[in-house]
Scaffold this motif. Structure first.
Motif, PDB file in Angstrom:
ATOM      1  N   UNK A  57     -25.357  -3.296   3.578  1.00 52.84           N
ATOM      2  CA  UNK A  57     -26.718  -2.765   3.445  1.00 52.84           C
ATOM      3  C   UNK A  57     -27.181  -2.688   1.986  1.00 52.84           C
ATOM      4  N   UNK A  58     -26.823  -3.687   1.221  1.00 57.64           N
ATOM      5  CA  UNK A  58     -27.281  -3.767  -0.171  1.00 57.64           C
ATOM      6  C   UNK A  58     -28.578  -4.586  -0.188  1.00 57.64           C
ATOM      7  N   UNK A  59     -29.709  -3.889  -0.044  1.00 60.72           N
ATOM      8  CA  UNK A  59     -30.996  -4.575   0.039  1.00 60.72           C
ATOM      9  C   UNK A  59     -31.432  -5.142  -1.312  1.00 60.72           C
ATOM     10  N   UNK A  60     -30.973  -4.543  -2.394  1.00 60.86           N
ATOM     11  CA  UNK A  60     -31.286  -5.090  -3.706  1.00 60.86           C
ATOM     12  C   UNK A  60     -30.643  -6.446  -3.906  1.00 60.86           C
ATOM     13  N   UNK A  61     -29.368  -6.557  -3.556  1.00 58.66           N
ATOM     14  CA  UNK A  61     -28.671  -7.838  -3.643  1.00 58.66           C
ATOM     15  C   UNK A  61     -29.301  -8.846  -2.695  1.00 58.66           C
ATOM     16  N   UNK A  62     -29.744  -8.371  -1.536  1.00 59.21           N
ATOM     17  CA  UNK A  62     -30.414  -9.245  -0.579  1.00 59.21           C
ATOM     18  C   UNK A  62     -31.683  -9.841  -1.182  1.00 59.21           C
ATOM     19  N   UNK A  63     -32.462  -9.030  -1.875  1.00 54.70           N
ATOM     20  CA  UNK A  63     -33.687  -9.527  -2.518  1.00 54.70           C
ATOM     21  C   UNK A  63     -33.348 -10.582  -3.569  1.00 54.70           C
ATOM     22  N   UNK A  64     -32.276 -10.345  -4.325  1.00 52.85           N
ATOM     23  CA  UNK A  64     -31.838 -11.322  -5.329  1.00 52.85           C
ATOM     24  C   UNK A  64     -31.493 -12.654  -4.655  1.00 52.85           C
ATOM     25  N   UNK A  65     -30.712 -12.597  -3.570  1.00 54.27           N
ATOM     26  CA  UNK A  65     -30.289 -13.811  -2.877  1.00 54.27           C
ATOM     27  C   UNK A  65     -31.478 -14.551  -2.282  1.00 54.27           C
ATOM     28  N   UNK A  66     -32.361 -13.822  -1.596  1.00 49.81           N
ATOM     29  CA  UNK A  66     -33.523 -14.448  -0.959  1.00 49.81           C
ATOM     30  C   UNK A  66     -34.450 -15.049  -2.010  1.00 49.81           C
ATOM     31  N   UNK A  67     -34.612 -14.372  -3.137  1.00 49.12           N
ATOM     32  CA  UNK A  67     -35.455 -14.900  -4.210  1.00 49.12           C
ATOM     33  C   UNK A  67     -34.908 -16.226  -4.718  1.00 49.12           C
ATOM     34  N   UNK A  68     -33.597 -16.310  -4.920  1.00 56.73           N
ATOM     35  CA  UNK A  68     -32.982 -17.554  -5.387  1.00 56.73           C
ATOM     36  C   UNK A  68     -33.157 -18.661  -4.352  1.00 56.73           C
ATOM     37  N   UNK A  69     -33.000 -18.305  -3.063  1.00 56.08           N
ATOM     38  CA  UNK A  69     -33.199 -19.301  -1.995  1.00 56.08           C
ATOM     39  C   UNK A  69     -34.629 -19.829  -2.024  1.00 56.08           C
ATOM     40  N   UNK A  70     -35.609 -18.923  -2.161  1.00 55.79           N
ATOM     41  CA  UNK A  70     -37.013 -19.330  -2.211  1.00 55.79           C
ATOM     42  C   UNK A  70     -37.254 -20.260  -3.395  1.00 55.79           C
TER      43      UNK A  70
END
Length: 251
Positions: A57-70
């Protein structure tokens, strides 16, 4: 310059609507109705939640990963933008000659100026609008990201590093503005635009705008800007500089 100002006005206008419209106060769920919710906001919210659950449940890390994917998905468009910028730089001497040749402001001369300018673009395969495409593609993604962040309840209640994802932060906006400035500075380096006072105003205007917005928006969105612009800085260094060096070797 007018085109740049027009695009900036569009960005400001679209970002302005982020403050409270389009069901921003309603949580996003699979049952949310409407094309915008079903095909933009909910899929992005689902992806953010998916990666967060992979990392406790690390939503900050999730945002980092999704941003890189985008950014990776948008990479071909951004490369095209960089190539277009380089091509525009290469034809500047010829373009200035045409502008001097048809410097008169009468309608007939201006028509000839436009015709020869378009012929020059076609000769070198330059599309002056190519640099605008990434901006228009990224705007729906930016707005969808904002809605996904605001309407995914779990994001609002989690922290990342030193800040709360659901609340504004005082440090991230400064980092976001600095990263935006650096990215634009690298894009303009060595180009004729760097000598244009009007373009220099744009160089400072966008980072200031990003910084101001980030002070009022949730830190999660500022995090998206920070990671996205850092990615763009690295991308520019890896792609544009070799491109410029190769161009210099050919000369």
């Amino acid at each position: 310059m007018r085109k740049k100002i027009f695009l900036l006005a569009i960005i400001i206008g679209l970002l302005a609507i982020l403050s409270g419209c389009m069901e921003i106060d309603q949580p996003i769920t699979p049952e949310s109705e409407g094309i915008w919710n079903k095909y933009f906001v909910y899929p992005l919210s689902w992806v953010l939640t998916y990666f967060a659950e992979l990392f406790t449940e690390d939503y900050g890390l999730s945002i980092v990963i999704v941003t890189i994917i985008i950014r990776l998905v948008l990479l071909p468009l951004n490369v095209k933008q960089l190539k277009s910028s380089k091509a525009m730089q290469d034809i500047q001497p010829e373009l200035k000659e045409i502008q001097q040749k048809y410097s008169s402001k009468d309608a007939n001369t201006q028509q000839k100026l436009q015709q020869e300018t378009m012929q020059l673009f076609q000769k070198h395969g330059v599309n002056p609008l190519a640099g605008c495409l990434p901006i228009f593609v990224q705007m729906p993604i930016l707005i969808a990201m904002y809605h996904a962040i605001m309407r995914t309840t779990e994001i609002q209640t989690h922290n990342f590093l030193w800040f709360e994802l659901g609340s504004p932060d005082m440090i991230l906006p400064i980092i976001a503005g600095a990263a935006t400035f650096l990215q634009q500075k690298l894009m303009m380096a060595g180009s004729p635009a760097a000598q244009n006072p009007q373009m220099m105003v744009m160089l400072y205007m966008m980072p200031i705008m990003i910084t101001v917005f980030a002070f009022f928006f949730p830190a999660a969105l500022a995090l998206y800007w920070v990671i996205g612009n850092i990615f763009m800085v690295i991308q520019t260094l890896l792609i544009r500089n070799p491109m410029m060096n190769n161009g210099g070797d050919k000369k």
